[in-house]
Write a protein that holds these residues in place. Sequence first.
Motif, mmCIF file in Angstrom:
data_model
loop_
_atom_site.group_PDB
_atom_site.id
_atom_site.type_symbol
_atom_site.label_atom_id
_atom_site.label_comp_id
_atom_site.label_asym_id
_atom_site.label_seq_id
_atom_site.Cartn_x
_atom_site.Cartn_y
_atom_site.Cartn_z
ATOM 1 N N ALA A 174 -8.626 1.650 4.085
ATOM 2 C CA ALA A 174 -7.787 1.592 5.289
ATOM 3 C C ALA A 174 -7.704 0.154 5.824
ATOM 4 O O ALA A 174 -6.657 -0.292 6.314
ATOM 5 N N VAL A 175 -8.811 -0.581 5.755
ATOM 6 C CA VAL A 175 -8.842 -1.967 6.221
ATOM 7 C C VAL A 175 -7.959 -2.826 5.364
ATOM 8 O O VAL A 175 -7.218 -3.692 5.849
ATOM 9 N N VAL A 176 -8.004 -2.633 4.060
ATOM 10 C CA VAL A 176 -7.199 -3.438 3.131
ATOM 11 C C VAL A 176 -5.724 -3.190 3.359
ATOM 12 O O VAL A 176 -4.898 -4.123 3.368
ATOM 13 N N GLU A 177 -5.367 -1.914 3.538
ATOM 14 C CA GLU A 177 -3.959 -1.594 3.751
ATOM 15 C C GLU A 177 -3.447 -2.145 5.071
ATOM 16 O O GLU A 177 -2.266 -2.473 5.207
ATOM 17 N N ALA A 178 -4.335 -2.229 6.054
ATOM 18 C CA ALA A 178 -3.917 -2.781 7.343
ATOM 19 C C ALA A 178 -3.707 -4.284 7.233
ATOM 20 O O ALA A 178 -2.902 -4.871 7.929
#
Length: 330
Positions: free
Chosen positions: A326-330
């Motif tokens: 989720a952090v990477v996609e954000a």
Amino acid sequence: MAQVDQWPSATSDAPQSPASTFNGALEKYAFGSPTAMASQVKTAQASTESVEQALTPRVSKRKATQVVAIQTTKRVTRSSSSRSPLPATPTLITVKKEAAETVSVSPSLSSQKRKRPSSSYAPPSKYAHLDNKLVDSLAPNLICVFIGVNPGIRTATAGHAYAHPSNLFWKLLHSSGCTPRRCAPAEDRDLPRLYALGHTNIVTRATKDASELSKEEMDAGVAVLEQKCALHRPESVCIVGKSIWESIWRVRHGKNIKKDEFKYGWQDERMGVVRDGEEAWEGARIFVATSTSGLAATMRPAEKEAVWRVLGEFIERRRAERAAEAVVEA
């Protein structure tokens, strides 16, 4: 004064008068020769053996009279004034016994402890008056969906999963690592949002305990579980109790699972597999955990903890991986 006859002394050579007891039978043994006496004993023993063989015990529903020959040795004393008792004399006594009605019972069965009877099957009408407020807590793409047997009375009336205080579900969920804290039954509908977890049951109707369900009800619920998994497609499902997995196995394989085929933990099969074209899906992984019911005491708490910890490690890892993604996609 009239003279009273007495027994002669043991060393007297005077002839002995016939014994007045045992209808004269004592004379035959007391005054007979050693050879004759041995012959009598041998005859008595042979007679005893023949009678015992003829009276071999048999199972009968009628009362029967058994004549048993008992060889005994009876010592007769002469009188209180005599110091030498007469020789021991073998006697054949016939005794009648009333044999009561006999029932043949296997020793292996009679030695077994009686098991406490479990609750019998309860038809749906028994608890039809209950207002079952429990609903599934499901959402697409969860990490794990927990599958229970059916709601108990306390759970059904409260409307929250595993609501009875004696149930260990919420305790094991936390101690195993499936949730970072111990949740309350009232938070069951928040599990998908908070921890990507969900819950459902193989049977929806409420009973006092699982023994009031029939195998047919359990087996009928398998197809419904397959449909729910195919619809929501969780990564895994946790079977909360051996009896649920037994029903799934019975439906899939057409036979009962053998003792050496059962194991706790990850299974080689999947739930909710879809094989149609573009919608094909490999299905959810299956983990079989111990029952959390307070009535299930076949395993020690530490043993249950060990089984649940394996699932907890998987859920912890997948939750961390999802957070990182989720952090990477954000």
